[in-house]
Design a protein around this motif. Structure first.
Motif, PDB file in Angstrom:
ATOM      1  N   UNK A 118       3.791  12.339   4.204  1.00  0.00           N
ATOM      2  CA  UNK A 118       4.156  12.439   5.613  1.00  0.00           C
ATOM      3  C   UNK A 118       4.200  11.098   6.327  1.00  0.00           C
ATOM      4  N   UNK A 119       4.051  10.018   5.568  1.00  0.00           N
ATOM      5  CA  UNK A 119       4.040   8.687   6.169  1.00  0.00           C
ATOM      6  C   UNK A 119       5.454   8.151   6.330  1.00  0.00           C
ATOM      7  N   UNK A 120       5.664   7.418   7.385  1.00  0.00           N
ATOM      8  CA  UNK A 120       6.919   6.720   7.618  1.00  0.00           C
ATOM      9  C   UNK A 120       6.584   5.242   7.718  1.00  0.00           C
ATOM     10  N   UNK A 121       6.812   4.532   6.648  1.00  0.00           N
ATOM     11  CA  UNK A 121       6.535   3.092   6.645  1.00  0.00           C
ATOM     12  C   UNK A 121       7.522   2.393   5.730  1.00  0.00           C
ATOM     13  N   UNK A 122       7.788   1.168   6.062  1.00  0.00           N
ATOM     14  CA  UNK A 122       8.740   0.398   5.278  1.00  0.00           C
ATOM     15  C   UNK A 122       8.009  -0.593   4.390  1.00  0.00           C
TER      16      UNK A 122
END
Length: 97
Positions: free
Chosen positions: A39-43
């Motif tokens: 569920x993480x949104x990271x680049x």
């Protein structure tokens, strides 16, 4: 009494395609364009690049084993990932200047 379900037996090709799709999904997430399985949104472009390079290598090894439709589909996935990697990379470079 219910009969126990037997686990699916995947061929080596099916297993590799499953691996390919799993890594591709993680690449999209590490490009920062989708959420990952946690569920993480990271680049993380370094991780994205590693995954894309692995998919490219797997595709080269598998290309003679795949039917034309599957080969074209997987080539499209890799091409789209590469294009989006360049776009995200350029965005981060612009943001730093």
């Amino acid at each position: 009494m219910q009969e126990e379900e037997k686990p699916m037996k995947l061929s080596m090709e099916e297993l590799i395609i499953l691996f390919f799709n799993t890594i591709a999904a993680r690449c999209w997430a590490r490009l920062g364009l989708t959420r990952d399985e946690y569920g993480e949104l990271r680049q993380d472009l370094r991780e994205a690049r590693l995954g894309i390079d692995v998919l490219d290598a797997v595709l080269r090894v598998m290309e003679d084993e795949l039917d034309e439709d599957m080969k074209r589909e997987l080539e499209g996935v890799v091409a789209n990932l590469k294009l989006n990697y360049v776009n995200q990379y350029n965005k981060t470079k612009e943001a730093k200047t």
